[in-house]
Design a protein around this motif. Structure first.
Motif, PDB file in Angstrom:
ATOM      1  N   LEU A 128      37.787  38.140  31.430  1.00 57.82           N
ATOM      2  CA  LEU A 128      37.700  36.921  32.241  1.00 57.82           C
ATOM      3  C   LEU A 128      37.464  35.697  31.357  1.00 57.82           C
ATOM      4  O   LEU A 128      38.082  34.640  31.550  1.00 57.82           O
ATOM      5  CB  LEU A 128      36.568  37.052  33.258  1.00 57.82           C
ATOM      6  N   LYS A 129      36.585  35.846  30.381  1.00 59.35           N
ATOM      7  CA  LYS A 129      36.278  34.734  29.479  1.00 59.35           C
ATOM      8  C   LYS A 129      37.508  34.325  28.668  1.00 59.35           C
ATOM      9  O   LYS A 129      37.777  33.126  28.480  1.00 59.35           O
ATOM     10  CB  LYS A 129      35.136  35.134  28.547  1.00 59.35           C
ATOM     11  N   ALA A 130      38.276  35.319  28.193  1.00 55.81           N
ATOM     12  CA  ALA A 130      39.488  35.010  27.430  1.00 55.81           C
ATOM     13  C   ALA A 130      40.482  34.234  28.291  1.00 55.81           C
ATOM     14  O   ALA A 130      41.106  33.266  27.836  1.00 55.81           O
ATOM     15  CB  ALA A 130      40.120  36.299  26.913  1.00 55.81           C
ATOM     16  N   LYS A 131      40.633  34.647  29.559  1.00 56.27           N
ATOM     17  CA  LYS A 131      41.531  33.934  30.470  1.00 56.27           C
ATOM     18  C   LYS A 131      40.993  32.545  30.766  1.00 56.27           C
ATOM     19  O   LYS A 131      41.753  31.561  30.799  1.00 56.27           O
ATOM     20  CB  LYS A 131      41.684  34.731  31.766  1.00 56.27           C
ATOM     21  N   GLN A 132      39.691  32.436  30.969  1.00 57.74           N
ATOM     22  CA  GLN A 132      39.054  31.144  31.238  1.00 57.74           C
ATOM     23  C   GLN A 132      39.328  30.155  30.113  1.00 57.74           C
ATOM     24  O   GLN A 132      39.688  28.996  30.343  1.00 57.74           O
ATOM     25  CB  GLN A 132      37.547  31.360  31.407  1.00 57.74           C
ATOM     26  N   ALA A 177      30.120  35.067  55.091  1.00 62.28           N
ATOM     27  CA  ALA A 177      29.232  34.075  54.480  1.00 62.28           C
ATOM     28  C   ALA A 177      29.978  33.113  53.553  1.00 62.28           C
ATOM     29  O   ALA A 177      29.342  32.341  52.832  1.00 62.28           O
ATOM     30  CB  ALA A 177      28.122  34.779  53.708  1.00 62.28           C
ATOM     31  N   GLY A 178      31.311  33.164  53.543  1.00 65.29           N
ATOM     32  CA  GLY A 178      32.074  32.174  52.787  1.00 65.29           C
ATOM     33  C   GLY A 178      32.787  32.680  51.554  1.00 65.29           C
ATOM     34  O   GLY A 178      33.509  31.923  50.900  1.00 65.29           O
ATOM     35  N   ILE A 179      32.604  33.959  51.199  1.00 60.21           N
ATOM     36  CA  ILE A 179      33.343  34.535  50.076  1.00 60.21           C
ATOM     37  C   ILE A 179      34.767  34.824  50.550  1.00 60.21           C
ATOM     38  O   ILE A 179      34.965  35.468  51.589  1.00 60.21           O
ATOM     39  CB  ILE A 179      32.670  35.833  49.582  1.00 60.21           C
ATOM     40  N   ALA A 180      35.755  34.351  49.805  1.00 61.09           N
ATOM     41  CA  ALA A 180      37.144  34.476  50.257  1.00 61.09           C
ATOM     42  C   ALA A 180      37.565  35.937  50.400  1.00 61.09           C
ATOM     43  O   ALA A 180      38.189  36.325  51.394  1.00 61.09           O
ATOM     44  CB  ALA A 180      38.074  33.747  49.291  1.00 61.09           C
ATOM     45  N   PHE A 181      37.230  36.754  49.409  1.00 60.42           N
ATOM     46  CA  PHE A 181      37.590  38.174  49.456  1.00 60.42           C
ATOM     47  C   PHE A 181      36.826  38.915  48.365  1.00 60.42           C
ATOM     48  O   PHE A 181      36.202  38.298  47.494  1.00 60.42           O
ATOM     49  CB  PHE A 181      39.106  38.389  49.277  1.00 60.42           C
ATOM     50  N   VAL A 182      36.867  40.236  48.440  1.00 55.83           N
ATOM     51  CA  VAL A 182      36.250  41.101  47.430  1.00 55.83           C
ATOM     52  C   VAL A 182      37.352  41.931  46.793  1.00 55.83           C
ATOM     53  O   VAL A 182      38.128  42.585  47.496  1.00 55.83           O
ATOM     54  CB  VAL A 182      35.183  42.028  48.045  1.00 55.83           C
ATOM     55  N   LYS A 183      37.453  41.880  45.471  1.00 53.09           N
ATOM     56  CA  LYS A 183      38.450  42.667  44.739  1.00 53.09           C
ATOM     57  C   LYS A 183      37.727  43.734  43.931  1.00 53.09           C
ATOM     58  O   LYS A 183      36.725  43.459  43.276  1.00 53.09           O
ATOM     59  CB  LYS A 183      39.261  41.778  43.792  1.00 53.09           C
ATOM     60  N   ARG A 184      38.271  44.949  43.963  1.00 58.80           N
ATOM     61  CA  ARG A 184      37.652  46.064  43.255  1.00 58.80           C
ATOM     62  C   ARG A 184      38.617  46.654  42.238  1.00 58.80           C
ATOM     63  O   ARG A 184      39.818  46.742  42.487  1.00 58.80           O
ATOM     64  CB  ARG A 184      37.220  47.158  44.244  1.00 58.80           C
ATOM     65  N   ILE A 185      38.058  47.055  41.101  1.00 52.36           N
ATOM     66  CA  ILE A 185      38.847  47.723  40.074  1.00 52.36           C
ATOM     67  C   ILE A 185      38.070  48.947  39.613  1.00 52.36           C
ATOM     68  O   ILE A 185      36.840  48.902  39.465  1.00 52.36           O
ATOM     69  CB  ILE A 185      39.151  46.782  38.879  1.00 52.36           C
ATOM     70  N   ASP A 186      38.762  50.048  39.428  1.00 53.12           N
ATOM     71  CA  ASP A 186      38.113  51.260  38.938  1.00 53.12           C
ATOM     72  C   ASP A 186      37.667  51.066  37.494  1.00 53.12           C
ATOM     73  O   ASP A 186      38.325  50.391  36.705  1.00 53.12           O
ATOM     74  CB  ASP A 186      39.078  52.444  39.028  1.00 53.12           C
ATOM     75  N   LEU A 189      43.651  45.775  33.228  1.00 53.39           N
ATOM     76  CA  LEU A 189      42.595  44.781  33.417  1.00 53.39           C
ATOM     77  C   LEU A 189      43.172  43.377  33.510  1.00 53.39           C
ATOM     78  O   LEU A 189      42.827  42.607  34.419  1.00 53.39           O
ATOM     79  CB  LEU A 189      41.593  44.874  32.266  1.00 53.39           C
ATOM     80  N   TYR A 190      44.059  43.013  32.589  1.00 57.35           N
ATOM     81  CA  TYR A 190      44.608  41.656  32.600  1.00 57.35           C
ATOM     82  C   TYR A 190      45.515  41.423  33.810  1.00 57.35           C
ATOM     83  O   TYR A 190      45.545  40.324  34.367  1.00 57.35           O
ATOM     84  CB  TYR A 190      45.349  41.382  31.293  1.00 57.35           C
ATOM     85  N   GLU A 191      46.228  42.452  34.234  1.00 58.20           N
ATOM     86  CA  GLU A 191      47.042  42.316  35.444  1.00 58.20           C
ATOM     87  C   GLU A 191      46.148  42.095  36.662  1.00 58.20           C
ATOM     88  O   GLU A 191      46.454  41.282  37.540  1.00 58.20           O
ATOM     89  CB  GLU A 191      47.905  43.566  35.638  1.00 58.20           C
ATOM     90  N   PHE A 192      45.035  42.820  36.723  1.00 53.96           N
ATOM     91  CA  PHE A 192      44.077  42.663  37.819  1.00 53.96           C
ATOM     92  C   PHE A 192      43.543  41.232  37.868  1.00 53.96           C
ATOM     93  O   PHE A 192      43.453  40.619  38.939  1.00 53.96           O
ATOM     94  CB  PHE A 192      42.926  43.654  37.630  1.00 53.96           C
ATOM     95  N   ILE A 193      43.196  40.670  36.717  1.00 54.95           N
ATOM     96  CA  ILE A 193      42.662  39.305  36.671  1.00 54.95           C
ATOM     97  C   ILE A 193      43.715  38.298  37.113  1.00 54.95           C
ATOM     98  O   ILE A 193      43.424  37.363  37.877  1.00 54.95           O
ATOM     99  CB  ILE A 193      42.142  38.993  35.254  1.00 54.95           C
ATOM    100  N   GLU A 194      44.950  38.465  36.672  1.00 47.69           N
ATOM    101  CA  GLU A 194      46.023  37.551  37.072  1.00 47.69           C
ATOM    102  C   GLU A 194      46.222  37.585  38.583  1.00 47.69           C
ATOM    103  O   GLU A 194      46.360  36.536  39.232  1.00 47.69           O
ATOM    104  CB  GLU A 194      47.329  37.921  36.355  1.00 47.69           C
ATOM    105  N   ARG A 195      46.233  38.786  39.167  1.00 46.88           N
ATOM    106  CA  ARG A 195      46.418  38.905  40.619  1.00 46.88           C
ATOM    107  C   ARG A 195      45.258  38.263  41.372  1.00 46.88           C
ATOM    108  O   ARG A 195      45.453  37.600  42.397  1.00 46.88           O
ATOM    109  CB  ARG A 195      46.547  40.378  41.020  1.00 46.88           C
ATOM    110  N   ARG A 204      45.558  34.436  41.203  1.00 45.28           N
ATOM    111  CA  ARG A 204      46.660  33.970  42.057  1.00 45.28           C
ATOM    112  C   ARG A 204      46.245  33.983  43.526  1.00 45.28           C
ATOM    113  O   ARG A 204      46.542  33.054  44.283  1.00 45.28           O
ATOM    114  CB  ARG A 204      47.903  34.841  41.855  1.00 45.28           C
ATOM    115  N   LYS A 205      45.544  35.049  43.911  1.00 43.31           N
ATOM    116  CA  LYS A 205      45.104  35.146  45.308  1.00 43.31           C
ATOM    117  C   LYS A 205      44.098  34.050  45.632  1.00 43.31           C
ATOM    118  O   LYS A 205      44.148  33.450  46.720  1.00 43.31           O
ATOM    119  CB  LYS A 205      44.507  36.528  45.564  1.00 43.31           C
ATOM    120  N   LEU A 206      43.175  33.759  44.704  1.00 42.48           N
ATOM    121  CA  LEU A 206      42.218  32.674  44.934  1.00 42.48           C
ATOM    122  C   LEU A 206      42.928  31.328  45.051  1.00 42.48           C
ATOM    123  O   LEU A 206      42.590  30.503  45.907  1.00 42.48           O
ATOM    124  CB  LEU A 206      41.203  32.620  43.786  1.00 42.48           C
TER     125      LEU A 206
END
Length: 260
Positions: free
Chosen positions: A160-164, A227-236, A246-252, A255-257
């Motif tokens: 996440l930090k690298a993408k940020q 309570a205002g959270i748009a959605f919850v995403k889970r990764i194994d 991992l990087y594909e999960f972060i991109e998706r 994009r959804k956000l």
């Protein structure tokens, strides 16, 4: 099962232990060259390796390799990884020591002798939202002054930090690891809260320390969304340790956000 043999030069009534990082290094390079990068990566966390002979009865024995790693890394050594590592260590130890480990065991490191000053420092700094993850030196992986439950969470944070940091300054997002949040009737500590383009989501790295059932997950997710959270995403957890997944999960997720 291997049988004891006098021509190997080993007395039948002794257990042999060899401690040498060179065999870990040789195994890591062998795994990497064989395309087993994830198993090779795990060996970077090994602080000690013992290759030893266990006598099972009067005329039989087995060779075992034991790896010592930080406690947060133990879970990553699943059956598949241990089998791959055992094969690689068997090649190097067999050639040099005539020991052929049939299996690999993994044990956690004990806290260092100076753990008390580390705990005292954290207590003196006062309460934090990460208070339940007191980052003792040998207990939890850390980065940028924050503690993580295990290597998979740390890997998620690093990705996440690298993408940020790769995004323009006015197009980036916020990462909030392991912060306590309050919704009506409940206090929870999600793995990550991510905010991007005016919206927030929760990211959970499932498996290992996460032993929740589907029904309770669904109920919690619905409360967070109410309570205002748009959605919850889970990764194994295993996918979080695999860079392409991992990087594909972060991109998706981003994009959804952005499209929320």
């Amino acid at each position: 099962m291997a049988q004891a043999s006098s021509d190997r030069g080993f007395p039948d009534d002794l257990q042999f232990t060899f401690e040498n990082e060179q065999y870990v290094a040789a195994a890591a390079m062998s795994l990497f060259q064989a395309g087993k990068a994830e198993s090779a990566r795990l060996l970077l966390d090994v602080s000690a390796c013992w290759i030893h002979r266990e006598h099972l009865d009067f005329n039989s024995w087995r060779d075992v390799a034991t790896l010592q790693v930080p406690s947060w890394a133990v879970h990553a050594f699943n059956d598949e990884r241990r089998d791959e590592i055992a094969g690689a260590i068997r090649m190097s130890a067999g050639f040099h020591l005539e020991l052929y480990p049939e299996e690999v065991g993994v044990i956690p490191e004990l806290p260092q002798a100076d753990w008390k000053p580390h705990l005292k420092k954290m207590l003196d700094e006062g309460p934090k939202n990460q208070a339940r993850l007191v980052p003792l030196k040998q207990e939890y992986p850390q980065a940028d002054g924050m503690a993580f439950r295990d290597g998979a969470e740390l890997r998620m944070y690093e990705a996440l930090k690298a993408k940020q940091e790769a995004l323009p300054r006015d197009e980036t997002f916020t990462i909030v690891p392991n912060a306590s949040i309050r919704v009506p009737g409940h206090t929870w500590e999600p793995d990550f809260l991510v905010t991007y383009k005016g919206h927030s989501c929760v990211v959970e790295v499932d498996g290992g320390s996460h032993n929740r059932k589907y029904a309770s997950d669904k109920s919690r997710d619905e409360l967070l969304q109410d309570a205002g959270i748009a959605f919850v995403k889970r990764i194994d957890r295993s996918d979080a340790m695999n860079d392409p997944d991992l990087y594909e999960f972060i991109e998706r997720t981003l994009r959804k956000l952005a499209n929320t």
